[in-house]
Scaffold this motif. Structure first.
Motif, PDB file in Angstrom:
ATOM      1  N   CYS A  20       1.075  -0.920   0.147  1.00  0.00           N
ATOM      2  CA  CYS A  20       0.125  -0.151   0.255  1.00  0.00           C
ATOM      3  C   CYS A  20       0.705   1.330   0.538  1.00  0.00           C
ATOM      4  O   CYS A  20       1.668   1.350   1.127  1.00  0.00           O
ATOM      5  CB  CYS A  20      -1.490  -0.045   0.850  1.00  0.00           C
ATOM      6  N   VAL A  21       0.365   1.937  -1.036  1.00  0.00           N
ATOM      7  CA  VAL A  21       1.722   3.679  -0.815  1.00  0.00           C
ATOM      8  C   VAL A  21      -0.501   4.964   0.481  1.00  0.00           C
ATOM      9  O   VAL A  21      -1.087   5.051  -0.571  1.00  0.00           O
ATOM     10  CB  VAL A  21       1.285   3.947  -2.389  1.00  0.00           C
ATOM     11  N   ARG A  27       3.467  13.195   2.735  1.00  0.00           N
ATOM     12  CA  ARG A  27       4.208  12.390   3.042  1.00  0.00           C
ATOM     13  C   ARG A  27       3.691  10.318   2.855  1.00  0.00           C
ATOM     14  O   ARG A  27       2.242  11.050   2.869  1.00  0.00           O
ATOM     15  CB  ARG A  27       4.485  12.511   4.825  1.00  0.00           C
ATOM     16  N   TYR A  28       4.566   9.645   3.048  1.00  0.00           N
ATOM     17  CA  TYR A  28       4.327   8.825   2.758  1.00  0.00           C
ATOM     18  C   TYR A  28       4.308   7.383   4.006  1.00  0.00           C
ATOM     19  O   TYR A  28       5.330   7.595   4.784  1.00  0.00           O
ATOM     20  CB  TYR A  28       4.985   8.261   1.300  1.00  0.00           C
ATOM     21  N   TYR A  41      13.785   0.237   3.835  1.00  0.00           N
ATOM     22  CA  TYR A  41      13.040   0.453   4.409  1.00  0.00           C
ATOM     23  C   TYR A  41      11.284  -0.437   3.300  1.00  0.00           C
ATOM     24  O   TYR A  41      11.906  -0.480   2.207  1.00  0.00           O
ATOM     25  CB  TYR A  41      12.695   1.990   4.243  1.00  0.00           C
ATOM     26  N   ASN A  42      10.170   0.024   4.466  1.00  0.00           N
ATOM     27  CA  ASN A  42       9.300  -0.748   1.891  1.00  0.00           C
ATOM     28  C   ASN A  42       8.176  -0.169   2.476  1.00  0.00           C
ATOM     29  O   ASN A  42       7.486   0.532   3.772  1.00  0.00           O
ATOM     30  CB  ASN A  42       9.153  -2.172   2.789  1.00  0.00           C
ATOM     31  N   GLN A  43       7.277  -0.163   1.209  1.00  0.00           N
ATOM     32  CA  GLN A  43       5.617   0.063   2.227  1.00  0.00           C
ATOM     33  C   GLN A  43       5.083  -0.630   2.490  1.00  0.00           C
ATOM     34  O   GLN A  43       5.569  -1.918   3.239  1.00  0.00           O
ATOM     35  CB  GLN A  43       4.807   0.314   0.735  1.00  0.00           C
ATOM     36  N   PRO A  44       3.782  -0.533   3.814  1.00  0.00           N
ATOM     37  CA  PRO A  44       2.817  -1.823   4.443  1.00  0.00           C
ATOM     38  C   PRO A  44       3.390  -3.147   3.465  1.00  0.00           C
ATOM     39  O   PRO A  44       2.478  -2.087   2.180  1.00  0.00           O
ATOM     40  CB  PRO A  44       1.914  -1.413   4.695  1.00  0.00           C
ATOM     41  N   THR A 138       6.113   2.774  -7.453  1.00  0.00           N
ATOM     42  CA  THR A 138       5.329   3.012  -7.097  1.00  0.00           C
ATOM     43  C   THR A 138       5.092   4.637  -6.607  1.00  0.00           C
ATOM     44  O   THR A 138       3.545   4.714  -6.857  1.00  0.00           O
ATOM     45  CB  THR A 138       5.039   1.728  -6.108  1.00  0.00           C
ATOM     46  N   ILE A 139       5.564   4.973  -5.744  1.00  0.00           N
ATOM     47  CA  ILE A 139       5.509   6.164  -5.544  1.00  0.00           C
ATOM     48  C   ILE A 139       4.927   7.126  -6.317  1.00  0.00           C
ATOM     49  O   ILE A 139       4.414   8.055  -6.587  1.00  0.00           O
ATOM     50  CB  ILE A 139       5.931   7.118  -4.301  1.00  0.00           C
ATOM     51  N   ASP A 140       6.158   6.950  -7.100  1.00  0.00           N
ATOM     52  CA  ASP A 140       6.293   7.363  -8.727  1.00  0.00           C
ATOM     53  C   ASP A 140       5.081   7.560  -9.635  1.00  0.00           C
ATOM     54  O   ASP A 140       4.376   8.913 -10.300  1.00  0.00           O
ATOM     55  CB  ASP A 140       7.241   7.613  -9.248  1.00  0.00           C
TER      56      ASP A 140
END
Length: 163
Positions: A20-21, A27-28, A41-44, A138-140
């Motif tokens: 998930c993003v 902020r993320y 470091y990762n997204q959940p 994926t944020i981009d």
């Protein structure tokens, strides 16, 4: 014609994961975790469980790794990548989600040190400490406006995927 015997273990299968993003302004939501003796470091994110829909897995993994309850809003994309950690192929479904509620008492998954909110710049500055190239990609994609309807991910599991 060759028949495939699904009862044997010699049929190749990728690992299916979800992520998930979760954004709050600029902020993320990120997870700091110990992976093979190093901080990453990762997204959940995590693996799809049996008898679970992709949507359910994304919400569950976010809650388990961060204490945040989220609501999925979009599918950002589906990506295939060969992990540098274990060499297996990952097929990752990445969703966008909005934060709803944070449970400060939630015990985080094993290996997760903490959940934190970072800007895109702070995430990019982590460089090699990112768990995979899919994190920043994926944020981009999200920032670039890539948003697919949740309905694009069909679910034909009985009971909507509930165990």
């Amino acid at each position: 014609m060759t028949q495939c015997d699904n009862s044997t273990n010699d049929v190749w299968r990728p690992r299916v994961t979800v992520a998930c993003v979760v954004s709050d302004g600029d902020r993320y939501l990120m997870v700091e975790e110990e992976v093979n003796g190093r901080l990453a470091y990762n997204q959940p994110a995590g693996h799809l469980d049996d008898k679970e829909s992709l949507h359910q897995a994304a919400v569950r993994e976010t809650r388990e790794e961060t204490g945040w309850t989220v609501e999925l809003t979009h599918l950002i994309g589906v990506h295939q990548w060969r992990s540098s950690e274990h060499g297996e192929v990952i097929v990752r479904f990445t969703f966008a989600a909005k934060p709803l509620h944070h449970d400060l008492e939630q015990q985080l998954d094993t290996g997760v040190r903490r959940a934190l909110w970072l800007t895109r710049r702070e995430i990019a500055d982590l460089g090699e400490r990112l768990r995979s190239p899919m994190v920043l990609m994926t944020i981009d994609d999200w920032l670039g406006g890539q948003r697919l309807p949740l309905s694009i991910v069909g679910n034909l599991m009985p009971n909507g995927g509930n165990p």
